[in-house]
Design a protein around this motif. Structure first.
Motif, PDB file in Angstrom:
ATOM      1  N   LEU A  78       0.979  -1.167  -0.011  1.00  0.00           N
ATOM      2  CA  LEU A  78       0.025   0.053  -0.053  1.00  0.00           C
ATOM      3  C   LEU A  78       0.812   1.343   0.051  1.00  0.00           C
ATOM      4  N   LEU A  79       1.928   1.262   0.829  1.00  0.00           N
ATOM      5  CA  LEU A  79       2.802   2.533   1.000  1.00  0.00           C
ATOM      6  C   LEU A  79       3.499   2.551  -0.516  1.00  0.00           C
ATOM      7  N   LEU A  80       4.232   1.808  -0.948  1.00  0.00           N
ATOM      8  CA  LEU A  80       4.835   1.654  -2.125  1.00  0.00           C
ATOM      9  C   LEU A  80       4.067   1.875  -3.426  1.00  0.00           C
ATOM     10  N   GLY A  81       2.716   1.781  -3.402  1.00  0.00           N
ATOM     11  CA  GLY A  81       2.102   1.568  -4.651  1.00  0.00           C
ATOM     12  C   GLY A  81       2.060   0.425  -5.641  1.00  0.00           C
ATOM     13  N   ASN A 127       1.082  10.382   1.723  1.00  0.00           N
ATOM     14  CA  ASN A 127      -0.315  10.596   2.087  1.00  0.00           C
ATOM     15  C   ASN A 127      -0.709  11.317   3.525  1.00  0.00           C
ATOM     16  N   GLY A 128       0.053  12.515   3.698  1.00  0.00           N
ATOM     17  CA  GLY A 128      -0.078  13.016   4.929  1.00  0.00           C
ATOM     18  C   GLY A 128       0.613  12.315   6.041  1.00  0.00           C
ATOM     19  N   ARG A 129       1.195  11.323   6.089  1.00  0.00           N
ATOM     20  CA  ARG A 129       1.784  10.635   7.212  1.00  0.00           C
ATOM     21  C   ARG A 129       3.383  10.532   6.976  1.00  0.00           C
ATOM     22  N   ALA A 130       3.913  10.656   7.995  1.00  0.00           N
ATOM     23  CA  ALA A 130       5.487  10.576   8.234  1.00  0.00           C
ATOM     24  C   ALA A 130       5.877   9.441   8.522  1.00  0.00           C
ATOM     25  N   TYR A 131       6.840   8.683   7.820  1.00  0.00           N
ATOM     26  CA  TYR A 131       7.629   7.711   7.894  1.00  0.00           C
ATOM     27  C   TYR A 131       8.919   7.557   8.103  1.00  0.00           C
ATOM     28  N   LYS A 132       9.590   6.667   8.967  1.00  0.00           N
ATOM     29  CA  LYS A 132      10.971   6.772   9.047  1.00  0.00           C
ATOM     30  C   LYS A 132      11.477   5.344   8.237  1.00  0.00           C
ATOM     31  N   VAL A 133      12.187   5.559   7.245  1.00  0.00           N
ATOM     32  CA  VAL A 133      12.600   4.301   6.246  1.00  0.00           C
ATOM     33  C   VAL A 133      13.978   3.759   6.583  1.00  0.00           C
ATOM     34  N   GLU A 134      14.244   2.686   6.982  1.00  0.00           N
ATOM     35  CA  GLU A 134      15.664   2.083   7.202  1.00  0.00           C
ATOM     36  C   GLU A 134      15.969   0.899   6.429  1.00  0.00           C
ATOM     37  N   ARG A 135      17.031   0.883   5.800  1.00  0.00           N
ATOM     38  CA  ARG A 135      17.298  -0.342   5.127  1.00  0.00           C
ATOM     39  C   ARG A 135      18.593  -0.984   5.752  1.00  0.00           C
ATOM     40  N   ARG A 136      18.696  -2.233   5.972  1.00  0.00           N
ATOM     41  CA  ARG A 136      19.867  -2.803   6.343  1.00  0.00           C
ATOM     42  C   ARG A 136      20.132  -4.182   5.833  1.00  0.00           C
ATOM     43  N   SER A 137      21.226  -4.614   5.764  1.00  0.00           N
ATOM     44  CA  SER A 137      21.750  -6.193   5.208  1.00  0.00           C
ATOM     45  C   SER A 137      21.646  -6.904   6.441  1.00  0.00           C
ATOM     46  N   ILE A 138      21.230  -8.239   5.994  1.00  0.00           N
ATOM     47  CA  ILE A 138      21.192  -9.303   6.835  1.00  0.00           C
ATOM     48  C   ILE A 138      21.859 -10.352   6.270  1.00  0.00           C
ATOM     49  N   ALA A 139      22.669 -11.292   7.005  1.00  0.00           N
ATOM     50  CA  ALA A 139      23.506 -12.228   6.605  1.00  0.00           C
ATOM     51  C   ALA A 139      23.593 -13.246   7.870  1.00  0.00           C
ATOM     52  N   ASN A 140      23.085 -14.388   7.751  1.00  0.00           N
ATOM     53  CA  ASN A 140      23.466 -15.543   8.700  1.00  0.00           C
ATOM     54  C   ASN A 140      23.446 -16.836   8.009  1.00  0.00           C
ATOM     55  N   ASP A 141      23.408 -17.960   8.720  1.00  0.00           N
ATOM     56  CA  ASP A 141      23.633 -19.212   8.013  1.00  0.00           C
ATOM     57  C   ASP A 141      22.169 -19.778   7.122  1.00  0.00           C
ATOM     58  N   ASP A 142      21.250 -19.185   7.494  1.00  0.00           N
ATOM     59  CA  ASP A 142      19.911 -19.530   7.066  1.00  0.00           C
ATOM     60  C   ASP A 142      19.376 -18.735   5.801  1.00  0.00           C
ATOM     61  N   PHE A 143      19.640 -17.224   6.008  1.00  0.00           N
ATOM     62  CA  PHE A 143      19.334 -16.669   4.763  1.00  0.00           C
ATOM     63  C   PHE A 143      20.136 -15.451   4.667  1.00  0.00           C
ATOM     64  N   SER A 144      20.182 -14.579   3.741  1.00  0.00           N
ATOM     65  CA  SER A 144      20.696 -13.240   3.513  1.00  0.00           C
ATOM     66  C   SER A 144      19.844 -12.397   2.618  1.00  0.00           C
TER      67      SER A 144
END
Length: 325
Positions: A78-81, A127-144
């Motif tokens: 919804l946020l990203l259309g 749409n009139g609302r404020a968001y904090k957008v964060e991106r981080r990398s994840i890496a472990n034995d199961d998934f990355s």
């Protein structure tokens, strides 16, 4: 099949000795295939668990793994259309670029281009609302992969604004002004930069309240604040310190520049009457100007000098600018 299993299998096939027991060799191949299959099943199970977790979380989330699989929940779509179903990498990249570019987050764009795995944090409005957008990398034995989170900070911003701004005019309140002037005087001393202060008072404002009532007086204060804001720079600070009293902090501004700014404000305030319904209310302001003297001024004396110049303007007839000694 995981890459390390494929490598082992290829090495085994390519190095079969002619006299090796064929049954044992076939058993080893079957064992490797079973291990690879089990790893694929585990990976698929991890993907299902991640998908289920993301779908249940209350905030918008996007997870993109290094194999190109993308998982989003309804809030993120919804946020990203985005359309229903999971987006492609290209669709996600376009949606994220649209969100970032729309807000002019140049620093975040540069960070993403410089290092796709970099941790990025920015704030945006949708749409009139404020968001904090964060991106981080994840890496472990199961998934990355890369995890995007979108936290609604609308109320947080509202409370922060309430703590630092005057509810009626939107100007900084006295507490925020005190913090800003402390910071700016320290900066002026440290870097030997000029600093000026304007004390602004609306002339005969009590008569406006007495004649038209406090509701109309509030409208006049709001309009006066808007006119002052329009006449100063974005780096300047405007605060309401009393009923009809305002102060303007002018960083990196010498006394001559401060007098020019004061004259602009005086003219802007008096440019036209304040119109409210059938009422037309003329307004003017008196302004005192003080330049910071780092050798002798404290924050308190700096403010008092501007205030003294303001009252000199009042005594001299109002609707004028006076410079402190």
């Amino acid at each position: 099949m995981p890459r390390h299993s494929a490598h082992v299998l290829a090495a085994t096939i390519g190095s079969v000795p002619p006299d090796l027991d064929r049954l044992a060799w076939a058993g080893e191949i079957i064992s490797l295939l079973l291990d690879a299959g089990a790893a694929t099943v585990r990976q698929a199970e991890h993907s299902r668990k991640i998908d289920a977790l993301i779908q249940q979380l209350p905030l918008p989330i996007v997870f993109a793994d290094h194999d190109g699989e993308i998982i989003t929940n309804d809030g993120a779509k919804l946020l990203l259309g985005l359309n229903s179903g999971q987006p492609t990498s290209a669709e996600l990249a376009t949606a994220m670029a649209r969100l970032i570019n729309a807000q002019g987050n140049v620093d975040a764009q540069r960070s993403l281009m410089r290092d796709p795995s970099a941790t990025v944090s920015l704030e945006t409005v949708h749409n009139g609302r404020a968001y904090k957008v964060e991106r981080r990398s994840i890496a472990n034995d199961d998934f990355s992969g890369r995890l995007w989170t979108f936290t609604d900070i609308t109320l947080q911003r509202k409370f922060q604004n309430m703590a630092t701004h005057d509810a009626l005019t939107g100007a900084l309140n006295r507490r925020a002004f005190d913090e800003m002037i402390e910071s700016e005087t320290e900066r002026a001393k440290r870097y030997s930069q000029p600093l000026s202060l304007l004390a602004v008072d609306l002339d005969h404002f009590k008569l406006v309240n007495d004649k038209y009532g406090h509701d109309v007086g509030d409208v006049v204060l709001q309009e006066a604040c808007r006119r002052i804001s329009a006449a100063i720079r974005e780096v300047d600070g405007l605060a309401r310190t009393g009923g009809e009293e305002f102060v303007v902090i002018l960083p990196a501004t010498a006394r001559s520049g401060a007098v020019d700014a004061a004259q602009r404000i005086k003219l802007a305030i008096a440019a036209m009457p304040v119109i409210h319904g059938d009422l037309s209310i003329p307004i003017t302001a008196s302004i005192g100007v003080a330049g910071f003297q780092p050798e002798s001024d404290t924050v308190d004396t700096f403010f008092k000098r501007a205030d003294a110049a303001l009252y000199a303007a009042k005594r001299a007839g109002r609707n004028r600018v006076e410079l402190a000694a």
